[in-house]
Motif scaffolding. Sequence first.
Motif, mmCIF file in Angstrom:
data_model
loop_
_atom_site.group_PDB
_atom_site.id
_atom_site.type_symbol
_atom_site.label_atom_id
_atom_site.label_comp_id
_atom_site.label_asym_id
_atom_site.label_seq_id
_atom_site.Cartn_x
_atom_site.Cartn_y
_atom_site.Cartn_z
ATOM 1 N N ALA A 13 0.836 -1.206 0.000
ATOM 2 C CA ALA A 13 0.000 0.000 0.000
ATOM 3 C C ALA A 13 0.868 1.253 0.000
ATOM 4 O O ALA A 13 0.529 2.261 -0.647
ATOM 5 N N THR A 49 2.117 2.316 -3.430
ATOM 6 C CA THR A 49 1.084 3.053 -4.159
ATOM 7 C C THR A 49 1.003 4.499 -3.686
ATOM 8 O O THR A 49 0.901 5.432 -4.489
ATOM 9 N N GLU A 50 1.053 4.699 -2.359
ATOM 10 C CA GLU A 50 0.987 6.051 -1.807
ATOM 11 C C GLU A 50 2.148 6.905 -2.318
ATOM 12 O O GLU A 50 1.967 8.077 -2.674
ATOM 13 N N LEU A 97 1.623 7.888 -5.968
ATOM 14 C CA LEU A 97 0.621 8.953 -6.058
ATOM 15 C C LEU A 97 1.243 10.308 -5.721
ATOM 16 O O LEU A 97 0.963 11.320 -6.388
ATOM 17 N N PRO A 139 -6.473 3.378 -10.103
ATOM 18 C CA PRO A 139 -5.405 2.501 -9.604
ATOM 19 C C PRO A 139 -4.732 1.692 -10.707
ATOM 20 O O PRO A 139 -3.558 1.327 -10.591
ATOM 21 N N VAL A 171 -1.814 3.701 -11.999
ATOM 22 C CA VAL A 171 -0.699 3.718 -11.051
ATOM 23 C C VAL A 171 0.110 2.426 -11.166
ATOM 24 O O VAL A 171 1.350 2.443 -11.202
ATOM 25 N N LYS A 172 -0.587 1.289 -11.265
ATOM 26 C CA LYS A 172 0.113 0.007 -11.424
ATOM 27 C C LYS A 172 0.852 -0.053 -12.752
ATOM 28 O O LYS A 172 1.964 -0.584 -12.847
#
Length: 371
Positions: A95, A98-99, A102, A334, A337-338
């Motif tokens: 997680a 991902t943060e 971003l 999302p 982002v991936k």
Amino acid sequence: MEEKFITNAEDVEGESATFLEASRRSQAIWDDLPKHPSKYRVLTGERPTGPLHIGHLFGTLANRVRIQELGATTFIVIADYQVLTDRDSAENVGANVTEVILDYLASGLDPENGRTFFFSHSHIPELNQLLLPFMNLVTTAELDRNPTVKEEIKAAGLKQVNALMYTYPIHQAADILFCKGNVVPVGRDQLPHLELTRKIARRFNDRFAAGAPVFPIPDALLSDIPLVLGTDGQKMSKSRGNTIMLKMTAEETAKVIKGAKTDPDRNIAYDPQNRPEVANLLRLISICTGEAPEAIAAAIGDGGGGKLKAALTEALNAHLAPMRERRARYAQDPGYVKDVLRRGIARAREEGVATLQQVRRAMNMDHGLDG
């Protein structure tokens, strides 16, 4: 670890000389970068321990965007393996990656420009395989002398030091050299790590590739990074709970700033030496507005800490508003982002495969299998 860190005047003079020489080379790069950006390949990054805060923004992210806009190719490592250096679990690391991405995207780092790539340690086996030959080029005494490792161990309160923490400077060398990085944006405190990377590159070239060097000798890219303290006047750190996160809402930001430490003197003045907490808040306003902290202090006058905090809340929320809007937009996708991470990993692996083939060939270990 044995303490061998700058214990006499000779050591201090040596450290100062190293810094002055690094500064000279750094300035030459800053002068040349706008003219010849294709000469430079930048490696930078951080550990994914959670979303980023304004210390990251003003200290490193803004500088990375500047370098990107000058046209240099930039590889940004999300050092997920390094999360394990000072903690037992990597429970939230997925997680947190991902943060971090971003926050990268929100800050203006652009993976669509063909020059900026995000990747994670754990997905680049070729990078990590370089640790083996690199460890053969470094002595334990050299690791003992690295002041940055000692400081990180102390900050983490570790009573036992795992091998990953101890060999962190070698892992950092692999981060830089796997993609032939020749420029590394760092602060003065990180110069010992980079100096070891420079030694590893030289030693590999001298020992295995004297006729055709495999690795560049990377240089530090130093900048006047503003010192941003936490809301309690100490170093900004998530573990201290004194941060203003980039993802916070305007209301959350106002609440955090309201609890920031100042001092009893109602007359606001910019005096970093004697009034560091007040100076820090003034410095933050200055970064956001471009106005000198002395002028900001004069305008607030005897308005006290309340008026100072109100001015910071307004300035910081205005500065962060566009970033927060972009972040919210990316967070709704999302899949994108991936994909950004997937593409960055693919590009980093291309670099790693090519470098590892060169390394094996130089060490007579390709056995005719690498083509």
